[in-house]
Design a protein around this motif. Structure first.
Motif, PDB file in Angstrom:
ATOM      1  N   ILE A  32       0.866  -1.172   0.000  1.00  0.00           N
ATOM      2  CA  ILE A  32       0.000   0.000   0.000  1.00  0.00           C
ATOM      3  C   ILE A  32       0.905   1.225   0.000  1.00  0.00           C
ATOM      4  CG2 ILE A  32      -2.064   0.940   1.129  1.00  0.00           C
ATOM      5  CD1 ILE A  32      -2.510  -1.928   1.091  1.00  0.00           C
TER       6      ILE A  32
ATOM      7  N   SER B 185      -6.223  -3.670  -2.341  1.00  0.00           N
ATOM      8  CA  SER B 185      -6.637  -2.273  -2.356  1.00  0.00           C
ATOM      9  C   SER B 185      -6.325  -1.477  -3.613  1.00  0.00           C
ATOM     10  CB  SER B 185      -6.012  -1.571  -1.168  1.00  0.00           C
ATOM     11  OG  SER B 185      -6.576  -2.079   0.006  1.00  0.00           O
TER      12      SER B 185
ATOM     13  N   MET C 154      -9.540  -5.807   5.398  1.00  0.00           N
ATOM     14  CA  MET C 154     -10.384  -5.230   4.336  1.00  0.00           C
ATOM     15  C   MET C 154      -9.837  -3.924   3.772  1.00  0.00           C
ATOM     16  SD  MET C 154     -14.331  -5.652   5.481  1.00  0.00           S
ATOM     17  CE  MET C 154     -15.013  -5.404   3.851  1.00  0.00           C
TER      18      MET C 154
ATOM     19  N   SER D 235      -9.520   0.443   7.898  1.00  0.00           N
ATOM     20  CA  SER D 235      -9.125   1.810   8.279  1.00  0.00           C
ATOM     21  C   SER D 235     -10.350   2.636   8.645  1.00  0.00           C
ATOM     22  CB  SER D 235      -8.431   2.514   7.119  1.00  0.00           C
ATOM     23  OG  SER D 235      -7.261   1.855   6.745  1.00  0.00           O
TER      24      SER D 235
ATOM     25  N   ALA E 291      -7.760   5.459  12.200  1.00  0.00           N
ATOM     26  CA  ALA E 291      -7.877   4.422  13.221  1.00  0.00           C
ATOM     27  C   ALA E 291      -7.861   3.075  12.529  1.00  0.00           C
ATOM     28  CB  ALA E 291      -9.188   4.579  13.999  1.00  0.00           C
TER      29      ALA E 291
END
Ligand SMILES: *Cc1c(COP(=O)(O)O)cnc(C)c1O
Length: 459
Positions: free
Chosen positions: A171, A219, A250, A281, A291
């Protein structure tokens, strides 16, 4: 050498009336630095004349630079709603006002009011989250990367975690699943091939050292053509049968149907299947603060809470307060109050109208003829950002700013200096309304007008 003698003495220099409103404790060391640099410049023969005003200006500049805010608000005209570089999701002013009293007073963060003794920091979210997400319990850490790390370290230290080769993602900001796994102490067992992984690959790989079947959302890329992956809902029963944990990172999670046929995985589809653990997230499609939100079985979350690492990853009361408010809004389905969702759900016609309105307002500028206005309105597409499939784009309207007598690159730079971030396409600066807040339209107009006028003057 005479010049050296003329360097003002520090204590006298800072008495100068120009420094009247300056804080001495900050001013003095800065002034000392400037005088010293000046001395060095004289010795190096870089300076041959002397002017005290120059020195004063230098000190003032240093002083102001230090106090100038570094983190500043921007207008996101890129179209990308969940823009990690621009701070991801926005929090509404209303929500911030709601939590404000909590910050400026003591509160029951870790205090059980009924029992009159120490309570649990993470208990505050349980009621709303278990309603909203049909989960037994919830735990929140600093971000989703921390959630992944905590889960692997708690349940798979020195044990095997099975992950499909097609899901070993990196990512933005160099978060690499294989590296995170290694650091957490978990042993990565890659399955399948880059393009295809079958359920039987997992079945065959499970042995007595297997702790977990992990799925990672792909992602920021997609595999097209001859490819297949195993859906998380098929991993859940396989894990159960073998008495191991199923876990889905996820990345981005959402609760309600997405518009424009977006196919990001929907949280509740998976929660209904009773998974062991799932994390995402807080500031991607969920639309809240930074968070890492972990949902799942009570006993597993209890184990996570016992890991000493949690102490290092724990979130502050501000985060908990904002998340609690956010969850309340989601439970009440008041989606208008969540900027990320509001922008996403805005109908195209509304964006078009705003683009047209701005264009006609700019057309009242007298200098437009001199600039050679070639601006136009364009229906376009933008990615969603924040770890969603980059191939899946959403429709948008942009105002393409283009002037015969201004270089597009210069215009982009000037807009950026004034807090408007846009992208260049078709040799025009695209002002994309998908990611611009409705209440920013007026400010945006002012900035563009100011920039156009300035560019003309400086030309
Ligand atoms: C974004 C993302 C992460 C990292 O989440 P942060 O909240 O940015 O730490 C981890 N895994 C996946 C699949 C992601 O999309």
């Amino acid at each position: 050498m005479d010049l050296l003698k003329q360097i003002p003495q520090l204590d006298r220099f800072i008495q100068n009336i120009s420094f009247e409103d300056f804080k001495i404790s900050l001013l003095k060391p800065l002034a000392k630095e400037v005088l010293e640099e000046f001395r060095q410049d004289i010795l190096a023969k870089k300076i041959h004349t002397f002017n005290e005003n120059e020195l004063i200006l230098k000190v003032k500049k240093k002083y102001e630079d230090i106090l100038k805010p570094s983190l500043i608000p921007l207008i996101n005209a890129t179209g990308i709603i969940i823009h990690t570089n621009l701070g991801r999701s926005l929090i509404s002013k209303e929500l911030i006002q709601k939590v404000q009293p909590l910050l400026s007073s003591y509160n029951n963060l870790e205090y059980d009011l009924e029992k009159g003794k120490r309570g649990q920091r993470y208990s505050h979210l349980k009621k709303l989250f278990s309603r909203l997400c049909i989960c037994e319990d919830v735990l929140v850490v600093n971000n989703n990367a921390a959630a992944v790390f905590l889960i692997l370290n708690t349940f798979a230290k020195d044990k095997d975690v099975l992950v499909s080769r097609g899901e070993l993602v990196e990512i933005g900001g160099s978060f690499r699943i294989p590296d995170i796994m290694e650091q957490s102490g978990a042993k990565l067992k890659e399955l399948g091939t880059t393009n295809k992984t079958h359920l039987s690959d997992y079945e065959k790989a499970i042995n007595e050292n297997t702790a977990m079947l992990m799925k990672v959302h792909k992602s920021n890329f997609c595999i097209k053509g001859f490819s297949s992956e195993v859906d998380f809902e098929d991993l859940i029963p396989l894990a159960k049968k073998n008495n191991i944990i199923d876990y889905y990172d996820m990345g981005s999670a959402h609760i309600f149907e997405l518009p424009f046929g977006l196919k990001e995985p929907k949280l509740l589809d998976y929660m209904k299947k009773n998974p062991s653990l799932l994390s995402f997230s807080g500031d991607k499609l969920f639309g809240s603060i930074q968070a890492g939100i972990i949902l799942g079985k009570k006993d597993l979350i209890a184990k996570l809470k016992k890991n000493q690492l949690l102490r290092m990853l724990r979130v502050d009361k501000l985060s908990l307060a904002l998340l609690e408010e956010h969850a309340r809004i989601l439970v009440l389905e008041d989606l208008e109050k969540i900027p990320t969702l509001k922008m996403l759900y805005t109908p195209l016609a509304k964006l078009e109208l705003r683009a047209k309105t701005l264009k006609s307002k700019l057309e009242t500028l007298k200098i437009l003829e001199i600039l050679g206005d070639n601006s136009f309105i364009l229906k376009s597409e933008t990615p969603l950002g924040g770890g969603s499939n980059p191939e899946e784009k959403i429709p948008t309207f942009v105002l393409a700013l283009k002037y015969k007598n201004i270089k597009t690159k210069i215009l982009e730079e000037k807009l950026r200096e004034n807090g408007v971030i846009c992208r260049i396409e078709k040799d025009a600066c695209l002002i994309d309304f998908r990611s611009i807040q409705e209440n920013e339209d007026e400010k945006l107009e002012e900035i563009i007008k100011k920039v156009l006028e300035e560019v003309l003057i400086n030309d």
